[in-house]
Design an enzyme around this catalytic site. Structure first.
Site, mmCIF file in Angstrom:
data_model
loop_
_atom_site.group_PDB
_atom_site.id
_atom_site.type_symbol
_atom_site.label_atom_id
_atom_site.label_comp_id
_atom_site.label_asym_id
_atom_site.label_seq_id
_atom_site.Cartn_x
_atom_site.Cartn_y
_atom_site.Cartn_z
ATOM 1 C CG ASP A 51 -0.342 -0.416 2.120
ATOM 2 O OD1 ASP A 51 0.706 -0.566 2.721
ATOM 3 O OD2 ASP A 51 -0.887 -0.006 3.717
ATOM 4 C CG ASP A 90 0.551 -4.007 1.875
ATOM 5 O OD1 ASP A 90 0.292 -4.910 3.356
ATOM 6 O OD2 ASP A 90 0.931 -3.386 1.742
ATOM 7 C CE LYS A 120 3.062 -5.591 3.768
ATOM 8 N NZ LYS A 120 2.498 -5.029 4.991
ATOM 9 C CD GLU A 122 0.353 -1.365 8.345
ATOM 10 O OE1 GLU A 122 -0.066 -0.976 8.822
ATOM 11 O OE2 GLU A 122 1.143 -1.292 6.924
ATOM 12 C CD GLU A 189 7.888 -0.165 7.306
ATOM 13 O OE1 GLU A 189 7.165 -1.605 7.210
ATOM 14 O OE2 GLU A 189 8.104 0.082 7.221
HETATM 15 O O1 KIV Z 1 3.479 -0.978 1.563
HETATM 16 C C1 KIV Z 1 5.156 -1.885 1.416
HETATM 17 O O2 KIV Z 1 5.483 -1.542 0.768
HETATM 18 C C2 KIV Z 1 5.152 -2.629 2.213
HETATM 19 C C3 KIV Z 1 7.081 -2.799 2.709
HETATM 20 C C4 KIV Z 1 7.781 -1.999 2.151
HETATM 21 C C5 KIV Z 1 6.829 -4.289 3.717
HETATM 22 O O3 KIV Z 1 4.394 -2.509 3.694
#
Ligand code: KIV
Length: 275
Positions: A51, A90, A120, A122, A189
């Site tokens: 994202d 994401d 993915k 968070e 991260e």
């Molecule tokens: O949104 C993103 O690019 C990320 C990564 C850099 C881990 O979450």
């Protein structure tokens, strides 16, 4: 089995990535567009349609404004142009935190409409139960702990995490909870080396570090950062190219040529056919 199916390159999937725990480091980068995905695909194990696209491509101040539709559009482009790397999309802010049912409906939509291999999320304190709900219903999930960019408005900025004992314990708990809920890997991260090492040794699935030291099982960077497309990059980014400088030089040369009528030249124009 049809010839087409036999010829197909096997795309890496969640179990392949999970099986790399403690083995050869997992190479990951972000991808948002088809041309970039085509270049990265043969070189990477995993492409993340992050994202971060909201900030990198759309000029947003943070990732909070990113929508499901944006993620689906970019996910489709990356899937079309890649064939071997695992593609993870994401889940944007507000699409998975509220309840397991909402998370499932939105994640299933992302999977169906993009054809990606996983999503993915968070992994804040309330999210582990949603990860478990998705995994139990067939959706592979990658967690994300430490600096969680979608919490920027609560945190008041993008700050490294885990600097107090309480915060360290919380981050380890979140990583553990994500892995126990069934995440096949966890992005770590913006944490100090010691904490990244502790998490990597503690959980059974691979850790993918960004600003989290070489102790992780794999690494990820925002591609545009490592290619030098911005004039500023965070401390943890290594710039492998200076594309911003290259583009500036190329466009400067083009502008000079146009202004001096040196472009287009004989090699770049069409001639009428001689009958
Ligand atoms: O949104 C993103 O690019 C990320 C990564 C850099 C881990 O979450």
């Amino acid at each position: 089995m049809s010839a087409q199916r036999q010829d197909a390159v096997k795309r890496l999937a969640a179990p392949d990535i999970a099986a790399r725990k403690g083995k050869t480091p997992i190479v990951c980068l972000t991808a948002y567009t088809a041309p970039m995905a085509e270049i990265l695909d043969p070189l990477c194990d995993l492409l993340l349609v992050g994202d971060s696209v909201g900030m990198v491509v759309h000029g947003l101040p943070n990732t909070v404004g990113v929508t499901l539709e944006m993620m689906i559009l970019h996910g489709q482009a990356v899937m079309r142009a890649s064939k071997q790397a695992m593609v993870v999309v994401d889940m944007p802010f507000g699409s998975y935190e509220g309840s397991p049912e909402v998370a499932y409906a939105n994640a299933a939509r992302v999977m169906k409409e993009t054809g990606c291999s996983a999503v993915k999320v968070e992994s804040g304190p309330a999210v582990a139960q949603n990860i478990e709900y998705l995994v139990q219903r067939g959706i592979p999930v990658m967690g994300h702990v430490g600096l969680r960019p979608q919490s920027v408005l609560v945190e008041g900025g993008f700050k490294a995490k885990g600097r107090t004992n309480a915060e360290r314990d919380r981050i380890i708990d979140e990583a553990r909870a994500s892995a126990q809920a069934g995440a096949f890997a966890v992005v770590v991260e913006g944490v100090a080396e010691g904490l990244a090492r502790e998490i990597t040794e503690d959980i059974e699935v691979p850790t993918i570090g960004i600003g989290a030291s070489a102790y992780c099982d794999g690494q990820i960077l925002v591609t545009d950062d490592m290619l030098g497309l911005f004039d500023w990059t965070p401390k943890f980014v290594r710039r492998y190219a200076d594309l911003r400088g290259e583009i500036g030089r190329a466009v400067g040369a083009y502008a000079e040529d146009v202004r001096n009528r040196r472009f287009p030249g004989p090699a770049e124009i069409y001639f009428a056919k001689t009958a």
